[in-house]
Write an enzyme that holds these catalytic residues in place. Sequence first.
Site, PDB file in Angstrom:
ATOM      1  N   CYS A 244       0.816  -1.219   0.000  1.00  0.00           N
ATOM      2  CA  CYS A 244       0.000   0.000   0.000  1.00  0.00           C
ATOM      3  C   CYS A 244       0.849   1.268   0.000  1.00  0.00           C
ATOM      4  CB  CYS A 244      -0.903   0.036   1.234  1.00  0.00           C
ATOM      5  SG  CYS A 244      -1.999  -1.368   1.460  1.00  0.00           S
TER       6      CYS A 244
ATOM      7  N   HIS B 109     -12.739  -4.669  -3.238  1.00  0.00           N
ATOM      8  CA  HIS B 109     -11.477  -4.668  -2.485  1.00  0.00           C
ATOM      9  C   HIS B 109     -11.614  -3.977  -1.137  1.00  0.00           C
ATOM     10  CE1 HIS B 109      -6.827  -3.926  -2.745  1.00  0.00           C
ATOM     11  NE2 HIS B 109      -7.242  -3.882  -1.497  1.00  0.00           N
TER      12      HIS B 109
ATOM     13  N   HIS C 199     -10.384  -3.408   4.442  1.00  0.00           N
ATOM     14  CA  HIS C 199     -11.105  -4.345   3.574  1.00  0.00           C
ATOM     15  C   HIS C 199     -12.540  -4.503   4.079  1.00  0.00           C
ATOM     16  CE1 HIS C 199      -7.305  -6.530   1.813  1.00  0.00           C
ATOM     17  NE2 HIS C 199      -7.325  -5.230   1.572  1.00  0.00           N
TER      18      HIS C 199
ATOM     19  N   HIS D 224      -6.166   2.022   5.223  1.00  0.00           N
ATOM     20  CA  HIS D 224      -6.720   1.156   4.186  1.00  0.00           C
ATOM     21  C   HIS D 224      -7.419  -0.019   4.846  1.00  0.00           C
ATOM     22  CE1 HIS D 224      -7.356  -1.310   0.756  1.00  0.00           C
ATOM     23  NE2 HIS D 224      -6.353  -2.143   0.977  1.00  0.00           N
TER      24      HIS D 224
ATOM     25  N   GLU E 123     -27.371  12.085   9.028  1.00  0.00           N
ATOM     26  CA  GLU E 123     -26.675  12.867  10.051  1.00  0.00           C
ATOM     27  C   GLU E 123     -25.179  12.585  10.063  1.00  0.00           C
ATOM     28  OE1 GLU E 123     -26.469  15.650  13.246  1.00  0.00           O
ATOM     29  OE2 GLU E 123     -27.984  15.240  11.708  1.00  0.00           O
TER      30      GLU E 123
END
Length: 240
Positions: free
Chosen positions: A89, A193, A109, A107, A136
């Site tokens: 990443c 993903h 999943h 990140h 809201e």
Amino acid sequence: MASTDNEHLVRSDDSQHPANVICELCRKFYTLGWVTGTGGGTSIRHENHIFIAPSGVQKELMKPTDMFVLDFSTREYIRKPPTLKPSACMPLFLAAFTRRGAGCCIHTHSQWAVLVTLLVERDIGQAAPFEIELLEQIKGIPKGPKRQGNLGYFDRLQIPIIENVAHEEDLTESLEEAMEIYPDTYAVLVRRHGIYVWGDNVHKAKTQCESLDYIFQLAVEMKKLNLPWTSDGKSGLTDG
């Protein structure tokens, strides 16, 4: 040159030290189902250092000594754990740090994030972003990097969606393009993903990630009840 001698970069009794914070965040994210099976990752920029969770490690068991440290100026690792691999990443985290001035990038999943990418593709189109309004929780998302304050109840939240690829690092170009097209976004969904979310600091990134996941879950449940995501009914409804 990267070295395991730079242990001082990842060892600290301060609970707010980036290496400690990443471990704590990943433990929490694991309980939410966001980083199951070693998936996902987190990175924090602190001054000129970038701290990154490693690849292929069970996120709920990570230790500060598992962290990689990158010099932001040179883009070189100045601290590497001897038996671990850096996160794939990293190029995407760097995009958030360099293009958005982020202090933290997360990140996940998340299943809810994955599901909304599939619902958008099926019901609206492959090129469409995720859009929702009149909730809201939207107030937990900032208006944009150059705009003051957060979105309001009547504002429409837009999150771009990019297509998944075989290798994580190859998502970088698509993520950067999404940032250009949607300059106010603090997140990019990856179809089938997960999601990348960034913020000015750890607190904001975490808050935005939690708010978005709540919104995605609600959107999936709204879909089951055939409730529209937007007031004009153009997002979130199946034709017919």
